[in-house]
Design an enzyme around this catalytic site. Sequence first.
Site, PDB file in Angstrom:
ATOM      1  N   CYS A 159       0.846  -1.198   0.000  1.00 40.34           N
ATOM      2  CA  CYS A 159       0.000   0.000   0.000  1.00 40.34           C
ATOM      3  C   CYS A 159       0.885   1.252   0.000  1.00 40.34           C
ATOM      4  O   CYS A 159       0.835   2.071   0.913  1.00 40.34           O
ATOM      5  CB  CYS A 159      -0.901  -0.052   1.238  1.00 40.34           C
ATOM      6  SG  CYS A 159      -2.259   1.106   1.208  1.00 40.34           S
ATOM      7  N   CYS A 348      -6.390   7.030  -9.732  1.00 38.71           N
ATOM      8  CA  CYS A 348      -6.079   7.364  -8.348  1.00 38.71           C
ATOM      9  C   CYS A 348      -5.704   8.835  -8.235  1.00 38.71           C
ATOM     10  O   CYS A 348      -5.130   9.398  -9.180  1.00 38.71           O
ATOM     11  CB  CYS A 348      -4.879   6.513  -7.907  1.00 38.71           C
ATOM     12  SG  CYS A 348      -5.159   5.668  -6.371  1.00 38.71           S
TER      13      CYS A 348
END
Length: 402
Positions: A159, A348
């Site tokens: 992540c 994103c």
Amino acid sequence: MARVIVIGGSFAGITSALEARRRLGKDHEVLLISKTDKFTFIPSLIWVPFGRRKVSDVTLPVEPIAAKKGVKFLHAEATQIDPEKKVVTTTKGDFNYDYLLIATGVDIRFDAVEGLGPDSGHTQSVCTPSHAEHAREAFEKFVKDPGPVVIGAVQGASCMGAAYEFLFNFEYYARKQGVRKKVDVTWLSPEPFLGHFGISGMLGGSTMLKGFMKVLRINPVLNADVEKIEPGQIKMKDGKVLPYKFAMLIPPFWGAKVIQNSPGLGDEKGFIPTTDSYQHKKYPNIFAAGLAVQVPAPFKTKVAMGVPKTGYPADETAKVAARNIAALIKGQGGRLHEKAFGKIPGLCMLDAGRKEVLIISNHLLKPRQFAIMLPNPFGDPSKWVFEKYFLWKTRNGMSYLP
Ligand SMILES: Cc1cc2nc3c(=O)[nH]c(=O)nc-3n(C[C@H](O)[C@H](O)[C@H](O)COP(=O)(O)OP(=O)(O)OC[C@H]3O[C@@H](n4cnc5c(N)ncnc54)[C@H](O)[C@@H]3O)c2cc1C
């Protein structure tokens, strides 16, 4: 009447339960089981330590969302799944299913490195609401008594986007609090180059991040392999020692404990092996979505790292899995709908501390025809607009929207 059980009340679980209900109508039962009865918009947790959001600003109760659309909700933890008998064992009893959709997210592995994490270690995290609140207290303490800062992720993490966002927000808010000039900030990452992100990088990404690091005087340590973390110092496997007063390091993620505890269901890390239709490779009446899906890294790096499974693919995989379950129940013949994980578009917005970078690609993973990282010339509106939109759409049970 068929019973569909969805386990997991977050991005992938809510979307797939509502989608299954929408596609199946009232003739079949959809039961959503989740150990948390609240949905949290996790991408906004990076703002909690700096006071830009409270956890309550980005949290919704799941039960009313489910009830509005005729989905049954059970607030319970699934402890075991028996795929042969088609039974889910929970803390509130056993439940048979005709189709099962697993959207249980991840098990956060702070035990990957000695001393990692806020519970039994010395570093902060923003992976859960309570960790983000704990990091807020730590940031307030740091402002009163500043010292060296280390932010990033340890080996095996996937992540990286959240870690970069936290870094740039920390830098911005430390400056606002007037303490930035007093401290050194280090970026610690298993990535082989800045902006790898677990997706082998994107056009313009590495150069842009190098520029940010230089302008903001952040010292990058790449290919980072951490030996252990002690109070005040991080010991690296190559013998280097990094001092810190405040550290936030993202750990590796494994598949949820219930999958690790259910033999034959997941891989060695508890992720579900699926086809591109998100159907289990061995059990045709089990599907998976979101973080729970096994996605092998299509690259090799000196230090291990994984593929990021962000909110957009969680939503997409949930829609595909629910659509396929509905088609199977309704006996609609033909091939199941497929959308390979790596071919889902990359969409994103990276919050870089009151400025933002848009990350856009036709495929999340290589090979891609189009992939670019661009600073947004219009400031930083996208992430908070997206947060408001997503919370609105979820509150109103409109998961079919993009
Ligand atoms: C700090 C941070 C920042 C992020 N920022 C972004 C971002 O900016 N953009 C983006 O796209 N993505 C971001 N992500 C990733 C995004 O949060 C995930 O893609 C998303 O949460 C995946 O949703 P999911 O439903 O698969 O899993 P999760 O959100 O992890 O949900 C899992 C659900 O399963 C439930 N559950 C687990 N085990 C059980 C059990 N045994 N029984 C019953 N229920 C169970 C949990 O309670 C939870 O409701 C970020 C992640 C983090 C950690």
